[in-house]
Enzyme design. Structure first.
Site, PDB file in Angstrom:
ATOM      1  N   LYS A 184       2.492   9.458  -7.378  1.00  0.00           N
ATOM      2  CA  LYS A 184       2.954  10.447  -8.363  1.00  0.00           C
ATOM      3  C   LYS A 184       3.436  11.727  -7.686  1.00  0.00           C
ATOM      4  O   LYS A 184       4.372  12.365  -8.162  1.00  0.00           O
ATOM      5  CB  LYS A 184       1.844  10.757  -9.375  1.00  0.00           C
ATOM      6  CG  LYS A 184       1.605   9.579 -10.309  1.00  0.00           C
ATOM      7  CD  LYS A 184       0.982   9.968 -11.628  1.00  0.00           C
ATOM      8  CE  LYS A 184       1.027   8.757 -12.561  1.00  0.00           C
ATOM      9  NZ  LYS A 184       0.411   8.943 -13.844  1.00  0.00           N
ATOM     10  N   LYS A 210       5.383  -1.191 -11.879  1.00  0.00           N
ATOM     11  CA  LYS A 210       4.530  -1.222 -13.063  1.00  0.00           C
ATOM     12  C   LYS A 210       5.297  -0.696 -14.288  1.00  0.00           C
ATOM     13  O   LYS A 210       6.051   0.269 -14.168  1.00  0.00           O
ATOM     14  CB  LYS A 210       3.326  -0.325 -12.768  1.00  0.00           C
ATOM     15  CG  LYS A 210       2.314  -0.163 -13.850  1.00  0.00           C
ATOM     16  CD  LYS A 210       1.183   0.748 -13.372  1.00  0.00           C
ATOM     17  CE  LYS A 210       1.411   2.178 -13.782  1.00  0.00           C
ATOM     18  NZ  LYS A 210       0.428   2.758 -14.693  1.00  0.00           N
ATOM     19  N   LYS A 222       5.056   4.814 -18.764  1.00  0.00           N
ATOM     20  CA  LYS A 222       5.615   5.741 -19.757  1.00  0.00           C
ATOM     21  C   LYS A 222       6.654   6.650 -19.118  1.00  0.00           C
ATOM     22  O   LYS A 222       7.583   7.091 -19.784  1.00  0.00           O
ATOM     23  CB  LYS A 222       4.506   6.650 -20.312  1.00  0.00           C
ATOM     24  CG  LYS A 222       3.332   5.947 -20.930  1.00  0.00           C
ATOM     25  CD  LYS A 222       2.417   6.986 -21.589  1.00  0.00           C
ATOM     26  CE  LYS A 222       1.036   6.459 -21.850  1.00  0.00           C
ATOM     27  NZ  LYS A 222       0.061   6.860 -20.810  1.00  0.00           N
TER      28      LYS A 222
HETATM   29  N1  AQP Z   1       1.755  -1.567 -16.725  1.00  0.00           N
HETATM   30  C1  AQP Z   1       0.475  -1.632 -17.065  1.00  0.00           C
HETATM   31  N2  AQP Z   1      -0.150  -2.831 -17.120  1.00  0.00           N
HETATM   32  C2  AQP Z   1      -1.458  -2.930 -17.476  1.00  0.00           C
HETATM   33  N3  AQP Z   1      -2.203  -1.853 -17.813  1.00  0.00           N
HETATM   34  C3  AQP Z   1      -1.607  -0.637 -17.783  1.00  0.00           C
HETATM   35  N4  AQP Z   1      -2.054   0.592 -18.055  1.00  0.00           N
HETATM   36  C4  AQP Z   1      -1.057   1.486 -17.870  1.00  0.00           C
HETATM   37  N5  AQP Z   1       0.055   0.862 -17.479  1.00  0.00           N
HETATM   38  C5  AQP Z   1      -0.256  -0.469 -17.411  1.00  0.00           C
HETATM   39  C6  AQP Z   1      -3.415   0.888 -18.474  1.00  0.00           C
HETATM   40  O1  AQP Z   1      -3.351   1.608 -19.696  1.00  0.00           O
HETATM   41  C7  AQP Z   1      -4.455   2.515 -19.746  1.00  0.00           C
HETATM   42  C8  AQP Z   1      -3.966   3.864 -20.134  1.00  0.00           C
HETATM   43  O2  AQP Z   1      -3.097   4.343 -19.112  1.00  0.00           O
HETATM   44  P1  AQP Z   1      -2.850   5.899 -19.040  1.00  0.00           P
HETATM   45  O3  AQP Z   1      -2.104   6.348 -20.204  1.00  0.00           O
HETATM   46  O4  AQP Z   1      -4.125   6.617 -18.896  1.00  0.00           O
HETATM   47  O5  AQP Z   1      -2.104   6.213 -17.717  1.00  0.00           O
HETATM   48  P2  AQP Z   1      -1.157   5.460 -16.765  1.00  0.00           P
HETATM   49  O6  AQP Z   1      -1.850   4.345 -16.087  1.00  0.00           O
HETATM   50  O7  AQP Z   1      -0.666   6.501 -15.847  1.00  0.00           O
HETATM   51  O8  AQP Z   1      -0.044   4.937 -17.729  1.00  0.00           O
HETATM   52  P3  AQP Z   1       1.495   4.899 -17.501  1.00  0.00           P
HETATM   53  O9  AQP Z   1       2.096   4.363 -18.712  1.00  0.00           O
HETATM   54  O10 AQP Z   1       1.826   4.210 -16.237  1.00  0.00           O
HETATM   55  O11 AQP Z   1       1.894   6.427 -17.404  1.00  0.00           O
HETATM   56  P4  AQP Z   1       2.710   7.174 -16.290  1.00  0.00           P
HETATM   57  O12 AQP Z   1       4.114   6.766 -16.457  1.00  0.00           O
HETATM   58  O13 AQP Z   1       2.458   8.626 -16.620  1.00  0.00           O
HETATM   59  O14 AQP Z   1       2.139   6.765 -14.961  1.00  0.00           O
HETATM   60  C9  AQP Z   1      -5.148   2.466 -18.397  1.00  0.00           C
HETATM   61  O15 AQP Z   1      -6.304   1.645 -18.477  1.00  0.00           O
HETATM   62  C10 AQP Z   1      -4.124   1.815 -17.505  1.00  0.00           C
HETATM   63  O16 AQP Z   1      -4.714   1.069 -16.448  1.00  0.00           O
END
Ligand code: AQP
Length: 345
Positions: free
Chosen positions: A114, A206, A209
């Site tokens: 990040k 992955k 968002k």
């Molecule tokens: N691609 C994924 N596959 C499986 N699980 C996922 N999670 C996130 N992306 C995937 C799981 O969703 C939960 C909530 O995630 P989060 O909102 O706390 O943060 P994150 O992992 O940072 O989600 P994003 O969507 O990937 O956000 P950005 O783009 O900001 O990095 C967690 O249990 C996570 O493992």
């Protein structure tokens, strides 16, 4: 020492919730509520580790809450709340800032990804994020944490912090009547065929968002036409689907779509391949569209309905945070006694 079994997990209100969040985390949250006491948190303190527009943050906090309810979490039986309403998360995180070692945080791959090359300019909060995550879990002395694969390393850090706290303060833990360990070692629950859902545009990344292309993900609020378009445009290769899982290994995009189908259909990749092995992607994608629309359509509609009623959503968060505060407050009192702070009785 035996700890009461309790589930904790959180989701950041940082944009559109997508199929990865749903399959990797939220479906597990729903399943676990039949067996455990569960605490599900909209982790807004984590969200501000990167800049969030204030009105948009309020909107997404309510939207994630709506998603929890629309996916089937019962807010009367379980606790749903937003993190910033329970001050003990931040309070325990400070104690953990003083327990965790710099070397441990320096190994966190999510921070490296990040922060990228702009490391000097990211917030201190982004760096200390895993300590706050450990506090989120341990302020409830939670024993089980359903998360996607990407959170595994942070969970290991939470276990290290719990362990070091228990060792550093062993004498005080015992003399305050908490036996030989105050914090449990929280177990990650990372199971099933879609623990790491990949981008629809690139099977090596992955689904997330923050990815600029909306075609990389299926959002929980996408309508049927949008889902169909995104699945049809999803990157694949020219070969037919294999009949055995082994055949997916060198084919990340095929592996991803088969995993998504299996998770949505509550089955295994092997079962999906026994049905679609030898089929062309055009055929498989049509089936995937139908399944995705059938599963996600009702959730998206319910979310859209729920967010129209912010008073109801806010009442769920207020009730949940009062119940969460009662547990977290007791933990913090004990932590203060153990650490040696003088507190108001
Ligand atoms: N691609 C994924 N596959 C499986 N699980 C996922 N999670 C996130 N992306 C995937 C799981 O969703 C939960 C909530 O995630 P989060 O909102 O706390 O943060 P994150 O992992 O940072 O989600 P994003 O969507 O990937 O956000 P950005 O783009 O900001 O990095 C967690 O249990 C996570 O493992």
């Amino acid at each position: 020492m035996a700890f009461k079994e309790r589930v904790f997990s959180g989701v950041q209100p940082t944009g559109n919730l997508h199929l990865g969040n749903y399959l990797g985390a939220i479906t597990k949250f729903v399943a676990l509520q039949d067996t455990y006491d569960c605490i599900y948190c909209v982790v807004d303190l984590h969200a501000i580790t990167v800049w969030q527009d204030p009105p948009e943050l309020k909107r997404t906090i309510r939207e994630v809450t709506a998603a929890f309810i629309a996916c089937g979490i019962d807010p009367k039986k379980q606790i749903i709340f937003n993190q910033s309403q329970v001050a003990e998360h931040a309070e325990l995180a400070w104690v953990f800032n003083c327990v965790a070692r710099l070397g441990w945080l320096n190994r966190m791959t999510q921070f490296k990804e990040k922060a990228g090359k702009d490391r000097e300019n990211v917030s201190v909060g982004l760096y200390a994020y895993p300590n706050l995550m450990a506090a989120d879990i341990l302020v409830y002395r939670a024993t089980h944490v359903p998360v996607g694969e990407d959170q595994k390393q942070h969970l290991e850090l939470a276990r290290d912090i719990a362990q070091k706290f228990n060792v550093d303060f062993a004498a005080s833990i015992a003399s305050n009547g908490y036996g030989d360990a105050f914090f449990p070692q929280p177990e990650p629950i990372i199971q099933g065929p879609a623990t790491r859902v990949m981008s629809l545009r690139d099977g090596s990344k992955k689904m997330s968002k923050s990815e600029p292309s909306d075609y990389s993900r299926i959002n929980l609020t996408d309508d049927a036409d949008t889902i169909a378009q995104k699945v049809r445009k999803a990157k694949t290769d020219p070969e037919a689907l294999p009949s055995e899982e082994e055949g997916l290994k060198p084919r990340p995009e095929a592996d991803n779509l088969v995993g998504i189908y299996a998770a949505l259909n509550n089955t295994t990749k092997a079962a999906v391949l026994s049905e679609f092995g030898g089929a062309q992607f055009s055929t498989f994608k049509m089936a995937l569209v139908d399944l995705s629309v059938a599963k996600l359509g009702p959730i998206g509609s319910e979310m859209k309905k729920l967010v129209q009623d912010p008073v109801y959503i806010d009442s769920i968060l207020a009730d949940g945070s009062a119940r969460a505060s009662a547990i977290a407050g007791e933990t913090m009192k004990a932590v203060k006694d153990i650490v040696g702070f003088v507190r108001r009785s």
